[in-house]
Design a protein around this motif. Structure first.
Motif, PDB file in Angstrom:
ATOM      1  N   UNK A 263      44.340  36.885  42.007  1.00 15.63           N
ATOM      2  CA  UNK A 263      44.638  35.990  43.137  1.00 15.63           C
ATOM      3  C   UNK A 263      44.677  36.785  44.446  1.00 15.63           C
ATOM      4  N   UNK A 264      44.890  38.094  44.348  1.00 14.70           N
ATOM      5  CA  UNK A 264      44.953  38.935  45.546  1.00 14.70           C
ATOM      6  C   UNK A 264      43.668  38.834  46.355  1.00 14.70           C
ATOM      7  N   UNK A 265      42.532  38.756  45.685  1.00 12.02           N
ATOM      8  CA  UNK A 265      41.258  38.659  46.398  1.00 12.02           C
ATOM      9  C   UNK A 265      41.162  37.328  47.140  1.00 12.02           C
ATOM     10  N   UNK A 266      41.608  36.241  46.524  1.00 14.95           N
ATOM     11  CA  UNK A 266      41.561  34.931  47.164  1.00 14.95           C
ATOM     12  C   UNK A 266      42.464  34.879  48.391  1.00 14.95           C
ATOM     13  N   UNK A 267      43.591  35.600  48.342  1.00 13.79           N
ATOM     14  CA  UNK A 267      44.534  35.604  49.454  1.00 13.79           C
ATOM     15  C   UNK A 267      44.251  36.698  50.481  1.00 13.79           C
ATOM     16  N   UNK A 268      43.237  37.531  50.228  1.00 24.49           N
ATOM     17  CA  UNK A 268      42.935  38.618  51.158  1.00 24.49           C
ATOM     18  C   UNK A 268      43.921  39.769  51.055  1.00 24.49           C
TER      19      UNK A 268
ATOM     20  N   UNK B 267      47.285  44.958  47.019  1.00 26.85           N
ATOM     21  CA  UNK B 267      47.285  45.043  45.560  1.00 26.85           C
ATOM     22  C   UNK B 267      46.878  46.431  45.096  1.00 26.85           C
ATOM     23  N   UNK B 268      45.903  47.040  45.769  1.00 27.81           N
ATOM     24  CA  UNK B 268      45.472  48.397  45.400  1.00 27.81           C
ATOM     25  C   UNK B 268      46.611  49.397  45.595  1.00 27.81           C
ATOM     26  N   UNK B 269      47.354  49.256  46.685  1.00 30.48           N
ATOM     27  CA  UNK B 269      48.504  50.147  46.911  1.00 30.48           C
ATOM     28  C   UNK B 269      49.561  49.955  45.829  1.00 30.48           C
ATOM     29  N   UNK B 270      49.844  48.692  45.509  1.00 27.82           N
ATOM     30  CA  UNK B 270      50.874  48.425  44.511  1.00 27.82           C
ATOM     31  C   UNK B 270      50.457  48.906  43.128  1.00 27.82           C
ATOM     32  N   UNK B 271      49.166  48.812  42.833  1.00 26.93           N
ATOM     33  CA  UNK B 271      48.657  49.312  41.563  1.00 26.93           C
ATOM     34  C   UNK B 271      48.927  50.805  41.424  1.00 26.93           C
ATOM     35  N   UNK B 272      48.926  51.515  42.572  1.00 33.06           N
ATOM     36  CA  UNK B 272      49.220  52.954  42.592  1.00 33.06           C
ATOM     37  C   UNK B 272      50.731  53.231  42.605  1.00 33.06           C
TER      38      UNK B 272
ATOM     39  N   UNK C 244      54.137  42.292  43.835  1.00 28.76           N
ATOM     40  CA  UNK C 244      55.181  43.320  43.739  1.00 28.76           C
ATOM     41  C   UNK C 244      55.944  43.184  42.424  1.00 28.76           C
ATOM     42  N   UNK C 245      56.228  41.953  42.006  1.00 25.31           N
ATOM     43  CA  UNK C 245      56.915  41.749  40.732  1.00 25.31           C
ATOM     44  C   UNK C 245      56.037  42.202  39.572  1.00 25.31           C
ATOM     45  N   UNK C 246      54.748  41.907  39.656  1.00 26.91           N
ATOM     46  CA  UNK C 246      53.816  42.318  38.597  1.00 26.91           C
ATOM     47  C   UNK C 246      53.812  43.835  38.420  1.00 26.91           C
ATOM     48  N   UNK C 247      53.854  44.568  39.524  1.00 24.40           N
ATOM     49  CA  UNK C 247      53.784  46.026  39.467  1.00 24.40           C
ATOM     50  C   UNK C 247      55.158  46.697  39.472  1.00 24.40           C
ATOM     51  N   UNK C 248      56.233  45.918  39.316  1.00 18.44           N
ATOM     52  CA  UNK C 248      57.571  46.489  39.241  1.00 18.44           C
ATOM     53  C   UNK C 248      58.114  46.982  40.569  1.00 18.44           C
TER      54      UNK C 248
ATOM     55  N   UNK D 287      60.489  46.035  47.559  1.00 12.61           N
ATOM     56  CA  UNK D 287      59.997  45.166  48.622  1.00 12.61           C
ATOM     57  C   UNK D 287      61.109  44.236  49.114  1.00 12.61           C
ATOM     58  N   UNK D 288      61.908  43.728  48.197  1.00 12.00           N
ATOM     59  CA  UNK D 288      63.029  42.877  48.578  1.00 12.00           C
ATOM     60  C   UNK D 288      64.024  43.613  49.458  1.00 12.00           C
TER      61      UNK D 288
END
Length: 193
Positions: free
Chosen positions: A7-12, A17-22, A81-85, A90-91
């Motif tokens: 969904x990250x791609x659809x929302x721009x 997402x790439x940063x959070x994946x790291x 952020x929740x997906x990547x812990x 972030x909160x």
């Protein structure tokens, strides 16, 4: 976003997402960059508020779009952020400035929707008269939101990225939120004898 990061791609939000994946967030702002970042944030939030307000002139359609899109982006970022812990981190960043910032965006949206309502349902007035009346009332909300968005930008630029513990950041959010809602609830009311 929590369950399907595509969904990250659809929302721009591909970069986020790439940063959070790291395992990283964009919330670490070096002290020497905080004044410029704070100014950028203030300007951006004021522009969003004005767009949400002015969008009411299109029968509220642009206002509704601005509010919905910003909600989708915020929800998408939090879901990723929740997906990547990283939701807690972030909160802790958002809690200090988010209460007054988001409240002011909603107030601007409400002012824009008041314009849209005047166009769609002018009552016994001509549409332009109803719009002029709604604009006179709503402009005060927008003008009043500027100082509050400046405070939110200062908090987001200086306190949110700081090393302060999250309970202290949360207390800033609670205190500013109480101040804002007390003002909104009580300002303009006449004193009873």
């Amino acid at each position: 976003a929590v369950h399907d990061t595509s969904i990250a791609a659809w929302l721009g939000l591909e970069q986020h997402e790439a940063m959070m994946r790291q395992g990283d967030l964009w919330t670490t702002i070096p002290p020497h960059e905080r004044p410029g970042t704070s100014s950028f944030i203030m300007t951006h939030n004021i522009q969003v508020s004005f767009l949400a307000f002015a969008g009411g002139a299109l029968a509220g359609l642009l206002t509704t779009y601005v509010l919905m899109w910003n909600g989708l982006i915020l929800g998408g970022v939090m879901g990723l952020a929740a997906h990547y812990g990283l939701a807690d981190e972030l909160g802790a960043f958002i809690i200090g400035h988010g209460v007054i910032e988001l409240s002011e965006i909603f107030i601007a949206g409400g002012a824009g929707l008041a314009l849209g309502w005047a166009i769609l349902h002018p009552g016994f007035l001509r549409r332009r008269d109803a719009l002029a009346l709604a604009a006179r009332q709503s402009v005060r909300l927008i003008i009043g939101s500027i100082p509050i968005l400046i405070v939110a930008g200062l908090i987001e630029g200086f306190i949110s990225p700081s090393a302060l513990p999250w309970p202290l950041k949360a207390s800033v959010g609670v205190v500013t939120g109480i101040g804002l809602y007390a003002y909104v609830s009580l300002a303009g009311r006449s004193r009873r004898a």
